[in-house]
Design an enzyme around this catalytic site. Structure first.
Site, PDB file in Angstrom:
ATOM      1  N   ASP A   1      26.249-111.283  17.023  1.00  7.45           N
ATOM      2  CA  ASP A   1      25.066-111.291  15.975  1.00  7.45           C
ATOM      3  C   ASP A   1      25.219-112.465  15.360  1.00  7.45           C
ATOM      4  O   ASP A   1      26.326-112.889  14.505  1.00  7.45           O
ATOM      5  CB  ASP A   1      25.428-110.113  15.200  1.00  7.45           C
ATOM      6  CG  ASP A   1      24.368-109.870  14.060  1.00  7.45           C
ATOM      7  OD1 ASP A   1      23.816-110.775  13.356  1.00  7.45           O
ATOM      8  OD2 ASP A   1      24.203-108.817  13.542  1.00  7.45           O
ATOM      9  N   ILE A   2      23.928-113.447  14.875  1.00  5.85           N
ATOM     10  CA  ILE A   2      24.143-114.718  14.326  1.00  5.85           C
ATOM     11  C   ILE A   2      24.564-114.541  12.891  1.00  5.85           C
ATOM     12  O   ILE A   2      24.997-115.387  12.372  1.00  5.85           O
ATOM     13  CB  ILE A   2      22.642-115.052  14.467  1.00  5.85           C
ATOM     14  CG1 ILE A   2      22.519-116.827  14.176  1.00  5.85           C
ATOM     15  CG2 ILE A   2      21.638-114.484  13.549  1.00  5.85           C
ATOM     16  CD1 ILE A   2      21.424-117.402  14.609  1.00  5.85           C
TER      17      ILE A   2
ATOM     18  N   ASP B   1      14.740-113.070  11.795  1.00  9.08           N
ATOM     19  CA  ASP B   1      14.592-113.246  10.461  1.00  9.08           C
ATOM     20  C   ASP B   1      14.924-112.065   9.673  1.00  9.08           C
ATOM     21  O   ASP B   1      15.426-112.213   8.428  1.00  9.08           O
ATOM     22  CB  ASP B   1      13.145-113.621  10.498  1.00  9.08           C
ATOM     23  CG  ASP B   1      12.270-114.101   9.128  1.00  9.08           C
ATOM     24  OD1 ASP B   1      13.264-114.781   8.476  1.00  9.08           O
ATOM     25  OD2 ASP B   1      11.132-114.083   8.949  1.00  9.08           O
TER      26      ASP B   1
ATOM     27  N   GLY C   1      11.641-114.482  21.368  1.00  7.17           N
ATOM     28  CA  GLY C   1      11.971-113.009  20.958  1.00  7.17           C
ATOM     29  C   GLY C   1      10.548-112.460  20.908  1.00  7.17           C
ATOM     30  O   GLY C   1       9.814-112.666  21.918  1.00  7.17           O
ATOM     31  N   ILE C   2       9.874-111.947  19.701  1.00  6.07           N
ATOM     32  CA  ILE C   2       8.678-111.383  19.524  1.00  6.07           C
ATOM     33  C   ILE C   2       7.600-112.114  19.820  1.00  6.07           C
ATOM     34  O   ILE C   2       6.449-111.924  20.022  1.00  6.07           O
ATOM     35  CB  ILE C   2       8.554-110.547  18.335  1.00  6.07           C
ATOM     36  CG1 ILE C   2       7.551-109.434  18.301  1.00  6.07           C
ATOM     37  CG2 ILE C   2       8.564-111.570  17.039  1.00  6.07           C
ATOM     38  CD1 ILE C   2       7.472-108.621  16.981  1.00  6.07           C
ATOM     39  N   TYR C   3       7.741-113.634  19.652  1.00  6.09           N
ATOM     40  CA  TYR C   3       6.736-114.286  19.923  1.00  6.09           C
ATOM     41  C   TYR C   3       6.446-114.855  21.182  1.00  6.09           C
ATOM     42  O   TYR C   3       5.567-115.673  21.447  1.00  6.09           O
ATOM     43  CB  TYR C   3       6.965-115.919  18.908  1.00  6.09           C
ATOM     44  CG  TYR C   3       6.820-115.728  17.476  1.00  6.09           C
ATOM     45  CD1 TYR C   3       6.266-114.621  17.246  1.00  6.09           C
ATOM     46  CD2 TYR C   3       7.087-116.685  16.763  1.00  6.09           C
ATOM     47  CE1 TYR C   3       6.084-114.608  15.669  1.00  6.09           C
ATOM     48  CE2 TYR C   3       6.514-116.832  15.619  1.00  6.09           C
ATOM     49  CZ  TYR C   3       6.237-115.605  14.870  1.00  6.09           C
ATOM     50  OH  TYR C   3       6.196-115.753  13.429  1.00  6.09           O
TER      51      TYR C   3
END
Length: 167
Positions: free
Chosen positions: A9-10, A33, A119-121
């Site tokens: 996990d970043i 984010d 990801g979502i983009y």
């Protein structure tokens, strides 16, 4: 520059700076984010609101404190939304070039990075990985170590392929 891959996990990876895949409004959100804002605490959002009241355009990078994260800074980049039609690879390259520019300005030599826009983009994983790795390798910088934090197996595989291709 050494480019590493991690499944961590970043928000748990120690680095001088953590790169955040941010929305152009710079007010937090989902995915990486949201995780960065939750783990870093309210100081990050407060600084974004104060310093960048109008957000920042796609392809650019700005920085804030890292709050409670194991880093000194967060470098917020706004990746292109492939799903919404922002498909120019130059926009994605610009995110990484600008992240390195800001890192150099801050004196950061270690970075933890996500797969921006993958990801979502909706940016295709292999293309996103190739653009990211090529841009990091081809951009003059003082950053010595960049670690991509890739919790999704499809992204880890894509970045593994992209890093191996250039060795």
């Amino acid at each position: 520059m050494d480019i590493g891959l991690s499944t961590a996990d970043i928000t748990t990876v120690p680095a001088d700076a953590i790169v955040n895949a941010a929305h152009h409004a710079l007010r937090g959100g989902g995915g990486v984010d949201g995780a960065i804002h939750r783990a870093g605490g309210p100081a990050i959002l407060a600084e974004l609101i104060e310093r960048y009241p109008n957000g920042t355009p796609t392809g650019t990078a700005v920085w804030t404190t890292a709050g409670e994260l194991p880093a000194t800074y967060v470098i917020h980049v706004v990746g292109p939304n492939f799903t919404a039609g922002q498909r120019d690879p130059e926009l994605l390259e610009s995110c990484y070039r600008n992240a390195l520019r800001v890192a150099d300005e801050l004196g950061a030599t270690t970075l933890a990075l996500p797969a921006v826009s993958a990801g979502i983009y909706g940016w295709p994983a292999q293309s996103a990985a190739e653009i990211a790795v090529r841009t990091l390798r081809g951009t003059p910088t003082n950053v010595a170590e960049a670690t991509f934090c890739l919790v999704e197996p499809r992204l880890y595989k894509a970045f593994r392929n992209a890093t191996a291709a250039g060795e």
